[in-house]
Design a protein around this motif. Structure first.
Motif, short mmCIF file in Angstrom:
data_model
loop_
_atom_site.label_atom_id
_atom_site.label_comp_id
_atom_site.label_asym_id
_atom_site.label_seq_id
_atom_site.Cartn_x
_atom_site.Cartn_y
_atom_site.Cartn_z
N ASP A 171 -4.17 -5.33 -4.30
CA ASP A 171 -3.97 -4.78 -2.64
C ASP A 171 -4.41 -6.70 -2.07
OD1 ASP A 171 -3.44 -3.03 -0.55
OD2 ASP A 171 -5.96 -2.41 -0.97
N GLU A 172 -3.00 -7.35 -1.90
CA GLU A 172 -3.19 -8.95 -1.69
C GLU A 172 -3.58 -8.92 -0.38
OE1 GLU A 172 -3.59 -10.79 -3.99
OE2 GLU A 172 -1.97 -9.80 -5.40
N GLU A 198 -13.90 -1.34 -4.83
CA GLU A 198 -13.78 -2.77 -5.10
C GLU A 198 -14.55 -2.14 -6.67
OE1 GLU A 198 -14.24 -5.29 -2.13
OE2 GLU A 198 -16.13 -5.23 -3.42
N LEU A 234 -14.49 2.06 -1.74
CA LEU A 234 -13.62 2.15 -0.24
C LEU A 234 -13.74 3.17 0.98
CD1 LEU A 234 -11.60 -0.10 -2.02
CD2 LEU A 234 -13.44 -0.89 0.00
N HIS A 269 -6.94 -8.98 -0.62
CA HIS A 269 -8.06 -8.45 -1.32
C HIS A 269 -8.75 -8.84 -2.38
CE1 HIS A 269 -8.26 -7.84 3.01
NE2 HIS A 269 -7.24 -6.34 2.64
#
Lengths: 544, 423, 349
Positions: free
Chosen positions: C73-74, C93, C100, C76
C-alpha cells in the motif's frame, strides 16, 4: 484340599483295580451295560425300550459316518433277518472312508471350533487332511495327540502345527486349550487367581504354560496363496509370574517360573552352555530345533500311558461323543468338585483303552455295540442328554451332516453330474453354499452345549435354496415319487423310507396321500412340498 | 435396585412384581406363560419391559468435535462450542439440536477403555470384554434380548441396523443372534418367502402334522425349540411392513432430519413401540485419520439431529422412561491433530452418552484435563459402562452365564455401576 | 523414472512450527514470510537472516488462520490480510500486528481461501457458505457475490468450496469445490464465463463408509493466464485416508478443454500448486498416508520430473526471491532451492 499326590496315587490305584475287571475277558460293551444297569437298579429307574432297527440304522450311520443310509441300504437292512446284522453294519461303517472323514470333522471342531481365533486358521485344509489320514489308518490316539503337541513340519505339507498357530505366541491360551482337550481339566481360573474350590494353584497354571513360553510361529513359505507356518522353539525365555490378577499394576515385573508338570514334578532341565547365543528364526527356513525342547517334554508327559489324566480324558470324551453326556460332564472339566456319575466305569474304560494301545476304532466299536447305546431315545423326559443313560441322547445334525443327509436322501448325490450347472455351488456342500450353511447351522448350541436353534436357521430352511436339491433327474427321489405309473401308497412309503429311514405309520400314509393326490397339473410340486416338510422336520434335524 | 421407570401410580404393584422379574434368567423366561395368564399382570409386565437403543458411531467419533470441547487449546480443533439447555454445559457447534436435549442425557467425559484398534474396540464396546482366544462373549444386544426379550412375539429381540460387530450372541447361543438390517432397510438373506400364500399355508399345515407325529410320544425339548424357532421365522413374514418407513417418513422427516441415519432412528423408535428389546443403529464412518474436521462436519449434523429427534419422539410417546438410549463408538480420537489434519485412535480419555430409562439427564460425569489427554476425574472403564447400562435396564450386571463350565458375569468381574448416573 | 528422492536434495532452511500451517505469503521486497494456521496466530520469518528462526508477528482472533495475502500500500508499506475459520477477514500492519480493519462476517462459516489481483486492488474470498466474494482490497467494501457452487455434492454429501484464484490480468476469478466443480467468473461483468466438473477429484463410498473424500484443493492461473491448474487427489480406493493418486489437471479454461493431466502413482492429496515464472513447470505439494510430498512436472510430460518426500504434509506454496520456493504445512515452514525442486531427469543422473 489338594488333589495332588494323594489323589494321583488313588488314580493309579483305580486304574490298577479296574485292570482286574478287564482281565476276566468280559467284552467292554458288557462291562458298560452291567455298570450302567447297576446304577438304574440302584436308582430304581426304568430305561427306554431298545431302539428299533430303523432308529438304530439312522443313528449309528450318523454317529459313525456323519451320513445317512440310502433308500436301498435302508430297505435291505430292515429286511435283513440275521441276528448279528447290527454288529455287521457297525463293522462295515467303521471301515467306510466316511468314518475317517467324520471323525476328522469332529476333531477339527475339538481342536479349532467353528470360529478359531484367527491367523489363517479358517483355511486349515492341511490339518484337516492330516486328521482324515490318521483316522483312516486308525493311528493310536496317543500317537495322534503326540503329533499334534510336537507340531513338527509345517501347516500345509504336514498339518499339525496349525493347532498352535491359532494361539500364536500366547502360551497361556495354548495351555488352556491343551489342558482341556488332552487332559480334560479346566485350568483357566487359575490363570488369574488360586481357585478356592479347585486343586490348581496359579503356579500350576503358569508351570504348565512355561513349557510353551518359547514357541514362536514362523513363516516358512507359501503355496497356492496360503502361508506355510511352522512352530519354532527358542532355547531361552521364561514365563513371568506376577501373582493374582487383582494385584497387577502397570510395570510390575514378574518372577520367571520354571516348567512343572500339572500337580507333578518340576521339569529337569539341562543348563544352557555359558557362551550360548539365542538363534533368530529366519523367514522361509524351517526353524532349527532347540537344544532341549520343553514342548516335546510336555508332549511326552501328556501322552505317556500312565499319565493320570490322559486316558481318562479320551475315554470320557469319546464316550460323550456317542452317549451324549460324559461320565464326567462336561468332558473337559474333570476335577474333585465334579465327580464321575459312574466312577468304576470310567476307570474301566480308561484302563481298557490304554491296554488296547489307544485304539479308538476298537473303543468306538465297543461303545456302539453296547445295549446302552442302542436304547431308544424315546422314554426320557425330553432332555437332550437323559440322566444316567436311561434313554439315548438326541442331538442336532452338524452342518456337514445335514447337507450330506439331504444330498443322500433326495437322491441328489446319486444323480449329480460331474460338472454342476452354472451358478450352482461346488464343493462339499453342493449344491448349497458352504458359507450360509456354516453361518446358520454351524453352531446350533449355546455355550453349555444345549441345542437352541434359531430364527436364521429357519429363515434359510423356509426361504432358502433347498429346492436346488430337488432334482428331477431320473433316479432322484422326486422323480421316483412323482412317477404316476407307481401306486400312490408305494410312493408314500418310498418317501418315508428314503427321507426318514422308516416306513410311514397308517395315519401318515393317509395324510400324505391326501396331500399329494390333489388333482393338479403340477403334481410334482405337491411331492416337492412334502419332501421339504420331511427334510426340515425335527425327526430329520436331529439324530435320535 | 436403583431404577425408577414408568409412572408412580403403579409403584406398589411394580415393587411386588420386581421380585419375580429380576430373578435368574431361566426363571424369568419360564414364568412368562404364567404371568401372561393374568391379563392385568401381563399388561403390567409389558409396561415394565425395558428397551435399549444403541446409537453406534462406526469408526469412533471424536470427543473434541462433540461433547468435550477444548476451545482455544492446541488440541481443540476448529469448532466452537455452543450453550445448551443445561446452564454451564457446552457442546460442539455442530450439535444445535442435541444442545436442546442436554437435559435428557448424561455425558461421560472420562471413558478409559482398553482396545485402541477397530476390531478389538468394536468387540469391546459391544461385549464389555476384550477379545479372547477361548471364550466367545455375547454382545450387549444378545444379553438384553435374553433378559428383556419377549419369547413368542413376532419380531426378533435383537435387531442391528447398519452397524458393526460380529460377536453376536456368542456363548448365549443362536436364539439370541442379531437380526441384521442393511443401511437402506434391506432385510437379511432368506427373510422373504417366494411362495404363494396358499402354498405356504398348506405346506405349514402338513409340517405341523409331521411335527406332531414326532412329538406325540416323545416330549423332546429339542423338537420344541426347533418348532418355536420355525414359528418365529414364519411369523416374521407377516410383520415385514414394520421395517418399512416410506409411508410415515414425510411426517417425521423434519423431526429426525432428512438423512439415512434419521430414517434408521425412526425405525428404532417404531421397533421399540413394537416391543423389540434391543435395536442397534449404526452410522458410518468416523475413522477420521485424515480431514477430521470435514468429516465431522459432514457426519455429526445429521446424526445429532436424528438423535435429538429420537429423544423427543420417545419422550412424547412416554417411551423414554423405559428405553435406554446409548451413544458410543468403539474408540475416541487423539487430542493431537495429525499430519493429515486427522485424529487417530485414542482410548485413554474419551466421551460417551446415555439417556432415558432412569439415567439422570443434564449431567456431565467425569472430567478430562485441559487438553483432553488424560482423565482428570472419575474414570469409567468399559466394564463400568456396561454395568451401568445393565443396571439401568434392571438386569443384574453380576448375573452369570456359562461358556462351557466357565461362569461369565454380564459385566466383567470387578466392574462398578456408576450410580451417580442413575436417578 | 526420476522418482526416488535424491539425498542431495535438502531444503535450504526450515523452521519447526506448532500445529498445521494453512496460510502463507511473502513480502518479497523485504524477504519476510508470514504464515499461520491451527495455532491461530501469525508468525514471521526473515528469510535471509541467520540463525534461522521465526517469531510471533501477532496473536490472531482465536480462530484458525486459513489464508493470508500480502499487498503493498504505497507509500505506507505492506498490508497483510488474513481469512479465518470464524468467517472474518482482517487487515494488519505486519510490522506491528496492528489491526487496520476487519470484516466480521465475510462468509457464513469458515473462510477457506483468499486471492489478490496483480494490481492489489481486488481481493476475492471463498467460504463454507459456498460463495465467491469480491472485495475492494483498500476499503474492505463488498463488490460482488457469486453464488453457484452447490452445498452438497450430487451424491448428497457435504461439499466445500476450497479455493479461489485471480487471473494475471485481474479480470477473472476461478473457484473450485469438493465435488470437482470449477467455475470461472468475470469480476467486471459479474458473470459466469466458464464451468465444468472434474469429477475424478471426488470419491464417495455410499456403501461401507457412507462418506466422501477428495475434492479440488487448489486452483491457480498460469503466468500468461491461458491455463488453469486444478490440484487435488484422484480416485480414492479407501475413503478412510488419502489413498489415491496425486493429481493435477491443466485446463484451457476459455475453451473448457483439458490440456493435460499431470499425475503420479504416489498416493497423496495435493493441497497447493504453483507455476514457475516462465510457465514451463508446475510444482505441487501435499501429502498422503505416509507423509508429505513435493512434486514438479515439466509441461508436456505426464510423469513428474522430481519428487521429494518429507515428513509433514504441505498446505501452501509461495515463491520467494531468487527463485526459491517456500512451503508451509504440518509443523514446518521450509525454504527450497528451485533448482533442486525443478531438477530435470537428466540433471539428476
Amino acid at each position: 484340599m489338594r488333589w495332588s499326590l494323594n489323589t494321583m496315587a488313588i488314580g493309579f490305584a483305580v486304574l490298577a483295580a479296574s485292570a482286574l475287571v478287564s482281565a476276566d475277558d468280559k467284552p467292554l460293551r458288557a462291562v458298560i451295560d452291567d455298570q450302567v444297569r447297576a446304577v438304574w437298579e440302584k436308582e430304581k429307574l426304568t430305561p427306554a425300550r431298545p431302539a428299533t432297527d430303523a432308529e438304530f440304522l439312522r443313528r449309528v450311520y450318523l454317529d459313525l459316518c456323519g451320513s445317512v443310509p440310502t433308500y436301498d441300504e435302508t430297505v435291505s437292512f430292515l429286511a435283513d433277518a440275521t441276528a448279528d446284522k447290527r454288529a455287521t453294519l457297525i463293522d462295515r461303517l467303521l471301515d467306510d472312508p466316511r468314518f475317517a472323514q467324520h471323525q476328522a470333522d469332529i476333531w477339527d471342531m475339538i481342536l479349532f471350533g467353528r470360529n478359531p481365533p484367527g491367523f489363517d486358521t479358517d483355511k486349515r485344509e492341511g490339518i484337516q487332511r492330516w486328521l482324515r489320514e490318521q483316522f483312516a489308518k486308525n493311528t493310536p490316539y496317543d500317537a495322534l495327540a503326540l503329533a499334534i503337541l510336537r507340531a513338527e513340519g509345517n501347516t500345509l505339507d504336514d498339518g499339525p502345527p496349525m493347532f498352535y498357530v491359532q494361539y500364536r505366541n500366547q502360551p497361556e491360551d495354548v495351555n488352556e486349550a491343551i489342558s482341556q482337550i488332552f487332559l480334560g481339566v479346566q485350568l483357566q481360573c487359575a490363570r488369574c487367581h488360586d481357585h478356592p474350590y479347585e486343586t490348581w494353584k496359579q503356579t500350576d497354571f503358569f508351570g504348565m504354560a512355561a513349557f510353551l513360553a518359547r514357541l514362536e510361529v514362523v513363516t516358512v513359505g507359501k503355496a497356492n496363496n496360503l502361508t506355510k507356518y511352522a512352530i519354532g522353539e527358542k532355547n531361552s525365555g521364561d514365563i513371568l509370574f506376577t501373582g493374582p490378577a487383582k494385584d497387577q499394576s502397570p510395570g510390575k515385573k514378574g518372577e520367571p517360573l520354571k516348567p512343572k508338570f500339572l500337580l507333578g514334578a518340576a521339569l529337569d532341565e539341562p543348563p544352557l552352555p555359558k557362551d550360548f547365543k539365542e538363534v533368530k528364526f529366519e523367514a522361509n527356513k524351517p526353524p532349527p530345533p532347540p537344544k532341549f525342547s520343553r514342548k516335546d517334554q510336555l508332549a511326552a508327559w501328556i501322552t505317556q500311558p500312565d499319565n493320570p489324566y490322559f486316558a481318562r480324558a479320551i475315554a470320557n470324551r469319546v464316550w460323550a461323543q456317542f452317549l451324549g453326556r460324559g461320565l464326567v460332564h462336561p468332558v473337559d472339566n474333570m476335577s474333585p468338585a465334579n465327580q464321575p456319575s459312574h466312577p468304576d466305569l470310567l476307570a474301566a474304560l480308561a484302563t481298557a483303552l490304554r491296554d488296547h494301545r489307544f485304539d479308538l476304532r476298537w473303543y468306538i466299536r465297543e461303545l456302539v455295540n453296547s445295549q446302552t447305546y442302542q436304547l431308544s431315545s424315546i422314554g426320557g423326559s425330553g432332555e437332550q442328554n437323559p440322566q444316567l443313560y436311561i434313554a439315548a441322547r438326541t442331538r442336532p445334525l452338524s452342518a456337514e451332516e445335514l447337507v450330506e443327509a439331504w444330498r443322500i436322501t433326495t437322491g441328489y448325490a446319486a444323480v449329480e453330474t460331474t460338472s454342476p450347472p452354472k451358478g450352482v455351488a461346488t464343493g462339499r456342500f453342493r449344491p448349497l453354499e458352504s458359507g450360509y450353511m456354516l453361518r446358520f447351522f454351524g453352531q446350533p448350541n449355546s455355550g453349555t452345549g444345549d441345542f437352541q436353534g434359531g430364527l436364521q436357521e429357519h429363515l434359510y430352511l423356509n426361504n432358502g435354496p433347498l429346492r436346488n436339491l430337488l432334482t428331477t433327474a431320473k433316479g432322484s427321489l422326486l422323480a421316483t415319487v412323482s412317477d404316476t405309473s407307481l401306486p400312490i401308497d408305494a410312493r408314500v412309503e418310498r418317501l418315508y423310507l428314503a427321507l426318514l429311514h422308516r416306513p410311514p405309520r397308517d395315519v401318515e400314509r393317509q395324510r400324505m396321500s391326501e396331500y399329494v393326490s390333489v388333482a393338479s397339473a403340477k403334481s410334482d410340486e405337491r411331492w416337492a412340498e412334502a419332501m421339504w416338510v420331511l427334510m426340515t422336520c425335527s425327526e430329520f434335524r436331529f439324530n435320535h | 435396585m436403583k431404577t425408577h421407570c414408568g409412572s408412580s401410580e403403579h409403584l406398589s404393584r411394580r415393587a411386588l412384581l420386581k421380585g419375580s422379574l429380576t430373578t435368574s434368567a431361566g426363571g424369568v423366561v419360564m414364568n412368562w406363560g404364567g404371568l401372561f395368564g393374568n391379563p392385568g399382570w401381563a399388561e403390567e409386565v409389558q409396561r415394565q419391559k425395558k428397551h435399549c437403543i444403541l446409537l453406534w458411531m462406526n469408526g469412533g467419533a471424536s470427543q473434541f468435535e462433540t461433547f468435550d470441547m477444548k476451545v482455544g487449546r492446541p488440541t481443540g480443533g476448529v469448532f466452537r462450542s455452543i450453550a445448551t439447555n443445561v446452564p454451564g454445559t457446552q457442546v460442539c457447534e455442530l450439535m444445535p439440536h442435541m444442545a436442546q436435549q442436554m437435559d435428557k442425557i448424561a455425558v461421560i467425559r472420562s471413558m478409559r477403555t482398553s482396545e485402541v484398534d477397530h476390531p478389538g474396540g468394536i468387540y469391546l464396546m459391544h461385549t464389555g470384554y476384550r477379545p479372547s482366544a477361548t471364550v466367545r462373549f455375547p454382545e450387549v444386544g444378545a444379553i438384553v434380548a435374553k433378559y428383556q426379550g419377549r419369547p413368542g412375539k413376532d419380531l426378533p429381540d435383537f435387531i442391528k441396523v447398519s452397524s458393526q460387530g460380529d460377536a453376536g450372541a456368542g456363548f448365549l447361543g443362536p436364539r439370541y443372534q442379531p437380526f441384521g438390517i442393511g443401511s437402506k432397510g434391506d432385510l437379511p438373506p432368506f427373510t422373504n418367502s417366494s411362495l404363494a400364500k396358499e402354498v405356504e399355508s398348506r405346506r405349514h399345515e402338513l409340517r405341523s402334522f409331521v411335527e406332531s407325529q414326532y412329538t406325540q410320544d416323545n416330549p423332546s425339548q429339542l423338537a420344541r425349540m426347533h418348532h418355536e424357532a420355525y414359528e418365529a421365522a414364519r411369523r416374521l413374514q407377516s410383520v415385514q411392513q414394520k421395517f418399512k418407513l416410506d409411508a410415515e417418513w414425510d411426517k417425521y422427516r423434519e423431526l429426525y432430519g432428512d438423512s439415512g441415519f434419521g430414517r434408521r432412528c425412526l425405525l428404532a423408535r417404531k421397533l421399540v413401540e413394537s416391543g423389540v428389546a434391543f435395536i442397534e443403529v449404526g452410522q458410518s464412518s468416523y475413522d477420521s485419520h485424515a480431514d477430521n474436521a470435514s468429516w465431522h462436519k459432514g457426519l455429526v449434523p445429521p446424526m445429532e439431529q436424528a438423535w435429538a429427534g429420537l429423544l423427543t419422539d420417545l419422550k412424547d410417546r412416554g417411551l423414554l422412561d423405559n428405553t435406554l438410549v446409548v451413544w458410543t463408538g468403539e474408540i475416541g480420537r487423539t487430542p493431537k491433530i495429525n499430519n493429515r489434519a486427522g485424529r487417530d485412535h485414542y482410548v485413554r480419555c474419551w466421551s460417551t452418552a446415555l439417556a432415558g430409562c432412569g439415567i439422570k439427564g443434564g449431567l456431565v460425569y467425569g472430567e478430562s484435563d485441559a487438553d483432553g489427554v488424560e482423565v482428570k476425574d472419575s474414570p469409567v472403564s468399559e466394564g463400568d459402562f456396561f454395568a451401568t447400562i445393565y443396571q439401568s435396564l434392571s438386569i443384574n450386571p453380576r448375573e452369570e452365564n456359562f461358556a462351557g463350565v466357565r461362569p461369565v458375569p454380564l459385566a466383567p468381574f470387578g466392574s462398578k455401576v456408576v450410580t451417580d448416573l442413575l436417578a | 523414472m526420476a522418482n526416488p528422492p535424491s539425498p542431495s536434495i535438502e531444503p535450504i532452511a526450515s523452521c519447526v512450527e506448532q500445529g498445521t500451517l494453512y496460510a502463507l505469503a511473502i513480502d518479497v521486497r523485504r524477504g519476510i514470510a508470514y504464515f499461520g494456521g491451527s495455532e491461530r496466530s501469525v508468525r514471521s520469518w526473515r528469510l535471509n537472516d541467520e540463525p534461522v528462526r521465526s517469531e510471533l508477528a501477532w496473536h490472531g482472533r482465536g480462530a484458525y488462520v486459513s489464508s493470508l495475502v500480502l499487498a503493498h500500500d504505497e507509500p505506507h508499506g505492506p498490508v497483510v490480510i488474513t481469512g479465518h475459520y470464524d468467517g472474518s477477514l482482517t487487515w494488519h500492519e505486519p510490522a506491528t500486528g496492528r489491526v487496520l480493519m476487519s470484516v466480521e462476517s465475510a462468509h457464513h462459516g469458515w473462510v477457506r481461501d483468499l486471492a489478490l489481483s496483480g494490481d492489489g486492488r481486488r481481493l476475492v474470498s471463498v467460504g463454507n457458505d459456498m460463495l465467491v466474494r469480491c472485495w475492494d482490497r483498500a476499503t474492505g467494501t463488498l463488490q460482488q457475490t457469486f453464488a453457484g457452487h452447490a452445498a452438497e455434492t450430487p451424491e448428497g454429501y457435504v461439499s466445500t468450496l476450497y479455493s479461489v484464484a485471480i487471473s494475471p490480468d485481474g479480470r477473472c476469478a476461478a473457484s473450485a469445490d469438493r465435488a470437482g466443480e470449477v467455475r470461472v467468473w468475470d469480476l467486471e461483468r459479474g458473470s459466469l464465463v466458464a464451468q465444468w466438473r472434474s469429477a475424478e477429484f471426488y470419491t464417495f463410498d455410499p456403501e461401507k463408509r457412507d462418506r466422501s473424500m477428495g475434492g479440488i484443493r487448489r486452483v491457480r492461473f498460469s503466468p500468461d493466464g491461458s491455463t488453469l491448474a486444478v490440484a487435488g487427489i484422484g480416485q480414492i480406493t479407501n475413503v478412510d485416508g488419502f489413498v489415491g493418486p496425486a493429481r493435477v489437471e491443466l485446463w484451457d479454461w476459455r475453451a473448457v478443454k483439458r490440456r493435460s493431466l499431470l499425475g503420479d502413482s504416489h498416493n497423496a492429496v495435493l493441497n497447493d500448486v504453483v507455476f514457475t515464472a516462465n510457465g514451463q513447470h508446475v510444482v505441487a505439494g501435499g501429502g498422503g498416508d505416509s507423509g508429505g510430498v513435493l512434486l514438479s512436472w515439466q509441461l508436456g510430460k505426464e510423469k513428474p520430473v522430481q519428487k521429494v518426500k518429507l515428513k509433514g504434509h504441505i498446505h501452501r506454496l509461495a515463491w520467494a526471491t531468487g527463485d526459491r520456493l517456500l512451503t508451509a504445512g504440518f509443523e514446518a515452514v521450509q525454504l527450497w532451492s528451485s533448482a533442486a525442486v525443478l531438477a530435470t531427469e537428466e540433471s539428476q543422473a
